[in-house]
Design an enzyme around this catalytic site. Sequence first.
Site, PDB file in Angstrom:
ATOM      1  N   HIS A 101     -19.967 -10.033  -5.048  1.00 56.36           N
ATOM      2  CA  HIS A 101     -20.082 -11.203  -4.185  1.00 56.36           C
ATOM      3  C   HIS A 101     -18.740 -11.498  -3.561  1.00 56.36           C
ATOM      4  O   HIS A 101     -17.691 -11.231  -4.154  1.00 56.36           O
ATOM      5  CB  HIS A 101     -20.574 -12.426  -4.974  1.00 56.36           C
ATOM      6  CG  HIS A 101     -19.855 -12.648  -6.254  1.00 56.36           C
ATOM      7  ND1 HIS A 101     -20.152 -11.939  -7.395  1.00 56.36           N
ATOM      8  CD2 HIS A 101     -18.832 -13.470  -6.579  1.00 56.36           C
ATOM      9  CE1 HIS A 101     -19.355 -12.331  -8.371  1.00 56.36           C
ATOM     10  NE2 HIS A 101     -18.531 -13.259  -7.897  1.00 56.36           N
ATOM     11  N   MET A 102     -18.797 -12.045  -2.369  1.00 62.77           N
ATOM     12  CA  MET A 102     -17.597 -12.484  -1.667  1.00 62.77           C
ATOM     13  C   MET A 102     -17.575 -14.003  -1.697  1.00 62.77           C
ATOM     14  O   MET A 102     -18.557 -14.650  -1.328  1.00 62.77           O
ATOM     15  CB  MET A 102     -17.647 -11.972  -0.227  1.00 62.77           C
ATOM     16  CG  MET A 102     -16.487 -12.393   0.632  1.00 62.77           C
ATOM     17  SD  MET A 102     -16.720 -11.747   2.298  1.00 62.77           S
ATOM     18  CE  MET A 102     -16.277 -10.042   2.029  1.00 62.77           C
ATOM     19  N   HIS A 103     -16.476 -14.580  -2.191  1.00 63.56           N
ATOM     20  CA  HIS A 103     -16.294 -16.026  -2.135  1.00 63.56           C
ATOM     21  C   HIS A 103     -15.721 -16.373  -0.759  1.00 63.56           C
ATOM     22  O   HIS A 103     -14.690 -15.810  -0.357  1.00 63.56           O
ATOM     23  CB  HIS A 103     -15.274 -16.501  -3.170  1.00 63.56           C
ATOM     24  CG  HIS A 103     -15.650 -16.262  -4.595  1.00 63.56           C
ATOM     25  ND1 HIS A 103     -16.112 -17.258  -5.425  1.00 63.56           N
ATOM     26  CD2 HIS A 103     -15.611 -15.135  -5.360  1.00 63.56           C
ATOM     27  CE1 HIS A 103     -16.320 -16.772  -6.641  1.00 63.56           C
ATOM     28  NE2 HIS A 103     -16.027 -15.480  -6.629  1.00 63.56           N
TER      29      HIS A 103
HETATM   30  P1  5GP Z   1     -16.784 -14.492 -10.107  1.00 65.95           P
HETATM   31  O1  5GP Z   1     -15.833 -15.098 -11.106  1.00 65.95           O
HETATM   32  O2  5GP Z   1     -17.749 -13.533 -10.759  1.00 65.95           O
HETATM   33  O3  5GP Z   1     -16.073 -13.887  -8.930  1.00 65.95           O
HETATM   34  O4  5GP Z   1     -17.575 -15.707  -9.511  1.00 65.95           O
HETATM   35  C1  5GP Z   1     -18.870 -16.048  -9.904  1.00 65.95           C
HETATM   36  C2  5GP Z   1     -19.190 -17.356  -9.244  1.00 65.95           C
HETATM   37  O5  5GP Z   1     -20.575 -17.578  -9.364  1.00 65.95           O
HETATM   38  C3  5GP Z   1     -18.481 -18.553  -9.867  1.00 65.95           C
HETATM   39  O6  5GP Z   1     -17.701 -19.209  -8.871  1.00 65.95           O
HETATM   40  C4  5GP Z   1     -19.628 -19.432 -10.379  1.00 65.95           C
HETATM   41  O7  5GP Z   1     -19.372 -20.802 -10.210  1.00 65.95           O
HETATM   42  C5  5GP Z   1     -20.808 -18.948  -9.548  1.00 65.95           C
HETATM   43  N1  5GP Z   1     -22.106 -19.060 -10.197  1.00 65.95           N
HETATM   44  C6  5GP Z   1     -22.424 -18.637 -11.456  1.00 65.95           C
HETATM   45  N2  5GP Z   1     -23.710 -18.879 -11.730  1.00 65.95           N
HETATM   46  C7  5GP Z   1     -24.229 -19.471 -10.621  1.00 65.95           C
HETATM   47  C8  5GP Z   1     -25.541 -19.953 -10.293  1.00 65.95           C
HETATM   48  O8  5GP Z   1     -26.484 -19.889 -11.090  1.00 65.95           O
HETATM   49  N3  5GP Z   1     -25.700 -20.490  -9.068  1.00 65.95           N
HETATM   50  C9  5GP Z   1     -24.673 -20.572  -8.164  1.00 65.95           C
HETATM   51  N4  5GP Z   1     -24.952 -21.126  -6.976  1.00 65.95           N
HETATM   52  N5  5GP Z   1     -23.431 -20.120  -8.434  1.00 65.95           N
HETATM   53  C10 5GP Z   1     -23.214 -19.583  -9.658  1.00 65.95           C
END
Ligand code: 5GP
Length: 116
Positions: A101-103
């Site tokens: 995923h891209m933030h």
């Molecule tokens: P990562 O740390 O893997 O780059 O980011 C994962 C992101 O996914 C986190 O910012 C977290 O808040 C978000 N996230 C995790 N579970 C869910 C969910 O069930 N729904 C949404 N909308 N975001 C989620």
Amino acid sequence: MAEETIFSKIIRKEIPADVVYQDDLVTAFRDINPRAPSHILIVPNVLIPTINDVTEADEAALGRMVTVAKKLAAEEGIADDGYRLIMNCNTHGGQEVYHIHMHLVGGKPLGPMLLG
Ligand code: 5GP
């Protein structure tokens, strides 16, 4: 076969999320724990666990992630001030959900590049 995450369920609309964009290749939805006024996740519709698993076959989806980020940044009203696109990989990268995923984060000055 990689194990599905919650993101696959969001893509299939099996669980609720604030989906702001979806097409044949990608889905975008607001992060459940936003770290900035605008914090949207842009994900490929197919499950790719980490950036290490990306292949040439994924290039269309990965390119679409960037063009959708640009479009959403404009819609969020953050394009001119600027924003940040972040992709985390594995534990040292801080990856929590193993579906790439891209933030898209913005809406305030984000400070130094590495977030604490
Ligand atoms: P990562 O740390 O893997 O780059 O980011 C994962 C992101 O996914 C986190 O910012 C977290 O808040 C978000 N996230 C995790 N579970 C869910 C969910 O069930 N729904 C949404 N909308 N975001 C989620």
